[in-house]
Design a protein around this motif. Structure first.
Motif, PDB file in Angstrom:
ATOM      1  N   GLU A   1       0.826  -1.204   0.000  1.00  0.00           N
ATOM      2  CA  GLU A   1       0.000   0.000   0.000  1.00  0.00           C
ATOM      3  C   GLU A   1       0.863   1.259   0.000  1.00  0.00           C
ATOM      4  OE1 GLU A   1      -4.248  -1.189   2.085  1.00  0.00           O
ATOM      5  OE2 GLU A   1      -2.698  -0.246   3.331  1.00  0.00           O
ATOM      6  N   ALA A   2       2.060   1.163   0.595  1.00  0.00           N
ATOM      7  CA  ALA A   2       2.970   2.301   0.630  1.00  0.00           C
ATOM      8  C   ALA A   2       3.775   2.444  -0.663  1.00  0.00           C
ATOM      9  CB  ALA A   2       3.926   2.160   1.813  1.00  0.00           C
ATOM     10  N   GLY A   3       3.597   1.518  -1.603  1.00  0.00           N
ATOM     11  CA  GLY A   3       4.311   1.588  -2.881  1.00  0.00           C
ATOM     12  C   GLY A   3       5.788   1.312  -2.766  1.00  0.00           C
ATOM     13  N   LEU A   4       6.198   0.542  -1.756  1.00  0.00           N
ATOM     14  CA  LEU A   4       7.609   0.264  -1.521  1.00  0.00           C
ATOM     15  C   LEU A   4       8.005  -1.070  -2.138  1.00  0.00           C
ATOM     16  CD1 LEU A   4       7.755   1.405   2.216  1.00  0.00           C
ATOM     17  CD2 LEU A   4       8.413   2.707   0.181  1.00  0.00           C
ATOM     18  N   CYS A   5       9.209  -1.126  -2.670  1.00  0.00           N
ATOM     19  CA  CYS A   5       9.680  -2.308  -3.390  1.00  0.00           C
ATOM     20  C   CYS A   5      10.121  -3.420  -2.446  1.00  0.00           C
ATOM     21  CB  CYS A   5      10.853  -1.949  -4.293  1.00  0.00           C
ATOM     22  SG  CYS A   5      10.448  -0.843  -5.652  1.00  0.00           S
ATOM     23  N   LEU A   6       9.861  -4.658  -2.855  1.00  0.00           N
ATOM     24  CA  LEU A   6      10.383  -5.839  -2.182  1.00  0.00           C
ATOM     25  C   LEU A   6      11.478  -6.408  -3.065  1.00  0.00           C
ATOM     26  CD1 LEU A   6      10.238  -8.029   0.043  1.00  0.00           C
ATOM     27  CD2 LEU A   6       8.535  -9.204  -1.382  1.00  0.00           C
ATOM     28  N   TYR A   7      12.697  -6.525  -2.491  1.00  0.00           N
ATOM     29  CA  TYR A   7      13.800  -7.026  -3.306  1.00  0.00           C
ATOM     30  C   TYR A   7      13.550  -8.489  -3.699  1.00  0.00           C
ATOM     31  CZ  TYR A   7      18.097  -7.877  -5.573  1.00  0.00           C
ATOM     32  OH  TYR A   7      18.991  -8.191  -6.570  1.00  0.00           O
ATOM     33  N   GLY A   8      13.880  -8.788  -4.956  1.00  0.00           N
ATOM     34  CA  GLY A   8      13.664 -10.121  -5.493  1.00  0.00           C
ATOM     35  C   GLY A   8      12.312 -10.275  -6.137  1.00  0.00           C
ATOM     36  N   GLN A   9      11.466  -9.271  -5.973  1.00  0.00           N
ATOM     37  CA  GLN A   9      10.127  -9.317  -6.549  1.00  0.00           C
ATOM     38  C   GLN A   9       9.863  -8.078  -7.408  1.00  0.00           C
ATOM     39  OE1 GLN A   9       7.231 -11.421  -4.099  1.00  0.00           O
ATOM     40  NE2 GLN A   9       5.809  -9.725  -4.401  1.00  0.00           N
ATOM     41  N   ASP A  10      10.025  -6.897  -6.826  1.00  0.00           N
ATOM     42  CA  ASP A  10       9.800  -5.649  -7.564  1.00  0.00           C
ATOM     43  C   ASP A  10      11.097  -5.081  -8.135  1.00  0.00           C
ATOM     44  OD1 ASP A  10       6.922  -5.391  -6.788  1.00  0.00           O
ATOM     45  OD2 ASP A  10       7.822  -5.233  -4.799  1.00  0.00           O
TER      46      ASP A  10
END
Length: 374
Positions: free
Chosen positions: A233-242
């Motif tokens: 919801e905060a639009g923050l990236c997850l490493y390995g996915q985004d």
């Protein structure tokens, strides 16, 4: 059977009835008895305590700040030298192709640099630092420390009851605090998009401190499920996915994290792996962009869902990298990458879910406004 590592709070998680799952080589709590939905909403309204001890904490020690900072700048596109004592920044390691090897936080503690990296990447990151930094800079993995994160609009007030200095901290500050007799290193960033403080504490003291914090009526223990929905919801990236080793920072919308001093024409321009690629993206633009995606129906569009320009098009123009139900939004939310010509806010696309095309709109990120204390 694969042996998973455990954080210093493993026994407490079990005592609290957590559902444990494998994550980045560790057994981690995905949710507690309250469930993901309530954990998410409680963090938005009050405060949630997250165990993030699986992440890597690394201290870089040298003879001077300049030696440490300039050494680290050879590995990242960020302005490290200009970082004031008691402050931290978001950054990332890049490779020779300009892709992101990991994203991280780094904080100045006097003449030393504390670097916090993702659990799945920490062995590679430590090897990268040991190989890339001057031999005179010691790379010390802090395996004797745990890491907690107290997140939500009431986090600072809960912390301030234990040490009033916590209330004076603002976004990206770091400070030494004393919480119920525990000497800790605290930062105030809020990786959930909410205001929040991250707490590095000696491992043997982590359980005692965690019990003190969840003993506050404002605080609930929170698992990985709500952590993921909050950061989405905060639009923050997850490493390995985004973001990953094949994604450049400008394509990922992370150009804001490259300060002027490191850009072309800056005081210390370039010098990091993939400089030519990153500078090319900055100067010429990118072929694809990370965007927010709002499905028009109630069905979530999750990681891997292909995106199309029309209901009957044969050619994919992008894909979803993160998606799920947004409890605060009250419906499905997602983000992913699309061709640059499809990245304008309001563009209507189609995602294919179980063989059926469903409409989705390109929207501005984040879905929920950040609650950081500026």
């Amino acid at each position: 059977m694969t042996a998973f590592r455990r954080t210093p709070l493993f026994s407490l998680h079990e005592e609290l009835g957590a559902k444990m799952v494998p994550f980045a080589g560790y057994e981690m709590p995905v949710q507690y008895s309250t469930g993901v939905m309530q954990e998410h909403l409680h963090t938005r309204a009050h405060a949630g305590l997250f165990d993030v001890s699986h992440m890597g904490q690394v201290m870089l020690l040298g003879d001077s700040w300049e030696e440490v900072a300039l050494g680290f700048e050879a590995l990242v596109p960020q302005d490290v030298l200009g970082l004031a004592d008691g402050r931290q920044r978001y950054g990332f390691f890049t490779n020779e192709g300009g892709g992101i090897e990991d994203d991280l936080m780094f904080a100045r503690r006097g003449d030393n640099l504390l670097v916090v990296v993702n659990a799945a990447c920490k062995e590679a990151d430590i090897a990268r630092m040991r190989e890339g930094l001057p031999k005179s800079v010691e790379v010390k993995e802090l395996e004797d420390r745990a890491l907690l994160a107290l997140q939500g609009p009431r986090a600072a007030s809960v912390m301030a009851e234990l040490d009033p200095r916590a209330a004076k901290m603002v976004f990206m500050d770091v400070a030494d605090l004393e919480l119920s007799g525990h000497a800790v290193w605290a930062s105030r960033s809020g990786y959930t998009g909410e205001d929040g403080l991250e707490i590095s504490v000696p491992a043997e003291e982590a359980e005692s401190l965690a019990r003190r914090l969840i003993g506050d009526a404002e605080v609930l223990p929170i698992g990985l499920g709500a952590r993921d929905s909050l950061r989405l919801e905060a639009g923050l990236c997850l490493y390995g996915q985004d973001i990953d080793a094949g994604t450049g920072p400008i394509t990922a919308g992370l150009g804001w994290a490259i300060q002027k001093a490191r850009r072309a024409g800056g005081a210390r321009a370039g010098g990091f792996p993939g400089t030519a690629f990153v500078f090319g993206e900055l100067a010429e633009g990118v072929a694809r962009k990370r965007v927010g995606l709002l499905p028009e129906g109630r069905a979530p569009m999750r990681h891997g869902v292909p995106l199309f320009s029309s209901e009957d098009s044969d050619s994919e123009i992008g894909s979803v990298t993160s998606g799920g139900f947004g409890p605060t939004v009250g419906g499905p939310v997602a983000m992913g990458y699309v061709g640059a010509s499809y990245a304008n806010e309001g563009t209507r696309l189609w995602g294919e879910v179980r063989g059926k095309r469903m409409p989705v709109a390109v929207v501005r990120l984040p879905f929920v406004a950040p609650g950081f204390k500026r």
